[in-house]
Structures are given as C-alpha cells and as structure tokens.
Design a protein around this motif. Structure first.
Motif, PDB file in Angstrom:
ATOM      1  N   ASP A  17       5.743   0.373 -51.048  1.00 48.86           N
ATOM      2  CA  ASP A  17       5.646   0.798 -51.959  1.00 48.86           C
ATOM      3  C   ASP A  17       6.394   0.958 -52.698  1.00 48.86           C
ATOM      4  N   GLY A  18       7.106   1.711 -53.620  1.00 49.27           N
ATOM      5  CA  GLY A  18       8.405   1.789 -53.980  1.00 49.27           C
ATOM      6  C   GLY A  18       8.931   2.861 -53.582  1.00 49.27           C
ATOM      7  N   THR A  19       8.738   4.048 -52.592  1.00 42.46           N
ATOM      8  CA  THR A  19       9.156   5.184 -51.092  1.00 42.46           C
ATOM      9  C   THR A  19      10.032   3.408 -50.608  1.00 42.46           C
ATOM     10  N   GLU A  64      11.075  -0.709 -62.299  1.00 44.75           N
ATOM     11  CA  GLU A  64       9.734   0.570 -62.605  1.00 44.75           C
ATOM     12  C   GLU A  64       9.951   1.449 -62.228  1.00 44.75           C
ATOM     13  N   GLY A  65      10.632   2.750 -62.628  1.00 44.34           N
ATOM     14  CA  GLY A  65      10.752   3.715 -62.579  1.00 44.34           C
ATOM     15  C   GLY A  65      10.878   4.093 -64.376  1.00 44.34           C
ATOM     16  N   PHE A  66      11.901   3.486 -64.476  1.00 42.84           N
ATOM     17  CA  PHE A  66      11.846   3.923 -66.105  1.00 42.84           C
ATOM     18  C   PHE A  66      10.751   3.462 -67.050  1.00 42.84           C
ATOM     19  N   PRO A 253       4.191   4.369 -56.042  1.00 44.58           N
ATOM     20  CA  PRO A 253       5.368   4.842 -56.332  1.00 44.58           C
ATOM     21  C   PRO A 253       6.066   5.128 -55.216  1.00 44.58           C
ATOM     22  N   GLY A 254       4.614   5.541 -53.899  1.00 45.47           N
ATOM     23  CA  GLY A 254       4.976   5.824 -52.871  1.00 45.47           C
ATOM     24  C   GLY A 254       5.048   7.730 -52.748  1.00 45.47           C
ATOM     25  N   ARG A 255       6.171   7.937 -52.006  1.00 48.78           N
ATOM     26  CA  ARG A 255       5.703   9.852 -52.042  1.00 48.78           C
ATOM     27  C   ARG A 255       6.724  10.314 -52.833  1.00 48.78           C
TER      28      ARG A 255
END
Length: 279
Positions: A17-19, A64-66, A253-255
């Motif tokens: 995941d993202g984290t 991804e965050g954007f 996204p994860g945590r």
C-alpha cells in the motif's frame, strides 16, 4: 480541486500500500544519504545504488497523493513550506558546521512541488480543452489557468538567470549575487530542483497514466533508457528497479503517517550531516 475517490482495482499479488511504498523508499533513501555523507570516509558505492529507485518511488507516491488529496492548494502549500524549510536548514547547517567533503543540495520537496504544479496545469488544460470540444462556455478560463500554472515554475528561474548574467560584472556586489542565488533556491523551478526537470516530468507521467500501471513502468523505462544512452553504465540507471515496487502497489493509502514523511527527511539529513562533520 477535490480529486475523485475512485481507485484502480488491485490484484492479489499487489501487496504494497502507499505507506509500505513510502517506508521502503525511506529505508533506501537513508542508505543513499549515508553514502552521500560518508563517501569521503569510504562508504561503499552499493549504498547509493540502493538509493537510485528512491526518487521514482516518492514521485509515484506524490502523484497518487496529489490525485487523492482533499485540497490541492494545501498540498502544494505544505510542499512549498517544506521546500523553504529544507533550504534554510541546509544553508544554516553548512554555515554553522562546515564540512568541505559534503555539499548539501538535498531538497526533494522542491521537486515534488514543481511536479504538483505541472500536474495541476495538466488537469486545468485538459479540462478546459474538453469543455471547449463539448461546446461548454462556463469554464473558459481553465486553459488560461493551465498555461499560467505551467509558466509559474519557469518564473522561478529568473533570479538564477539574473545572478548568472550579473556575475560577469565587476561592479555588482557579491552580496547581491548571493542574495539572488538564495532567492532562486526559495523559488522551486525546473532548473534547480533536485533530480532536474526529467524527474519532474516523470512524476507528471506517473499521474497522467495512473490508471495504467504498465504505462507508468514504461515511462520509467524510457527515462532509464535515455540516461543509459547519454551515460552508459551510469548507476542512475538502477532507478529502473523502482518498477517492481510500483507493480506491487495495490492502490490503497495505508495508515498514512503523513507527519512522519515530512519530518524524517530533514531530520535524517541533518543527523547524518552533523555526524559526518563532527566525526
């Protein structure tokens, strides 16, 4: 400016995941910066080879965050403030504790900021062009906003260019040239960002092709091929190894742990630099 919440469906083998992706990049980044700070003392080259995939991984995570952030304005403002903070930190560190063997030019936040500005520019331009093709007239300013956003980072190059021109004149005080140089570091621009414009372009391509993982990996492969053609055997080509974690990303996204990623970068740079300078 709120992004859609739809996510690309994950396959069973996509386990990161993202984290997890960011934590992996942080570990590799630390190894890379250990080499940066301790290369004069004999730190092995394989440490910086481990760090070559870091920038593509963080750019992928930033794209991804954007896309998913609730406020792109606040996202860009955080990156700009973080960029200023890194500039001030590295400037103060090198003046307070000089270490001739290490030059601190680390400011990934500036690269992420420029990437984010061009992502927003892309979205405005494409939305404006789609609106024009469909005959809508309610959003005529989107294309103009997109063009202005694309010009914004280029305007940040002006102090650096002015310093370069004025440096040939003997009547210009050194303090003026230093002031312009410092101002250019506070204005993230493609000319001076860490990694250069090619990596910012890679981040934009990660965003454009975010629903097509194969295209994202192809963009990374194309940039790696260009580096190889220009400098065969350059260790920067190891950035292609970022393709594997990117393929394993599951879109979740994860945590989160957002403060960790903003704080760890300057903290570990400062700690490693001080250790290298004092030891």
């Amino acid at each position: 400016m709120t992004a859609s919440s739809a996510r690309v469906p994950a396959r069973r083998w996509q386990v990161l995941d993202g984290t997890a992706l960011k934590l992996l990049a942080m570990a590799l980044m630390t190894a890379d910066h250990i080499h940066q700070m301790f290369a004069p003392a004999g730190a092995p080259l394989w440490l910086t080879i481990l760090g070559r995939p870091v920038f593509p991984l963080f750019l992928f995570a930033a794209a991804e965050g954007f896309h998913y952030t609730r406020s792109r304005r606040r996202y860009l403002l955080r990156l700009l403030l973080a960029s200023w903070g890194m500039t001030l930190l590295t400037t103060v560190l090198q003046q307070a504790v000089p270490e001739p063997g290490v030059v601190l030019m680390n400011n990934a936040f500036s690269t992420f900021f420029v990437t984010g500005v061009y992502i927003q520019s892309w979205d405005w331009l494409t939305a404006g062009l789609r609106a024009r093709r469909s005959g809508l007239v309610r959003r005529p300013g989107l294309v103009l906003r997109g063009l202005l956003a694309a010009l914004l980072p280029l305007a940040g190059m002006l102090p650096a260019l002015a310093a370069g021109v004025l440096s040939f004149r003997e009547d210009v005080p050194l303090a003026v040239l230093r002031g312009l140089a410092f101002l250019s570091l506070l204005l993230p621009n493609p000319l001076l960002i860490e990694g250069g414009p090619a990596l910012a372009a890679l981040g934009v391509l990660f965003y454009i092709f975010r629903k097509n993982r194969a295209a994202q990996v192809a963009a990374l492969g194309a940039l790696t091929a260009l580096v190889w053609l220009r400098r065969p055997g350059d260790i920067q080509c190891w950035m292609a190894a970022a393709a594997l974690p990117i393929l394993l990303y599951n879109g979740r996204p994860g945590r989160g742990w957002k403060p960790l990623f903003y704080l760890y970068y300057p903290a570990h740079i400062a700690a490693l630099y001080l250790a290298a300078a004092l030891l």
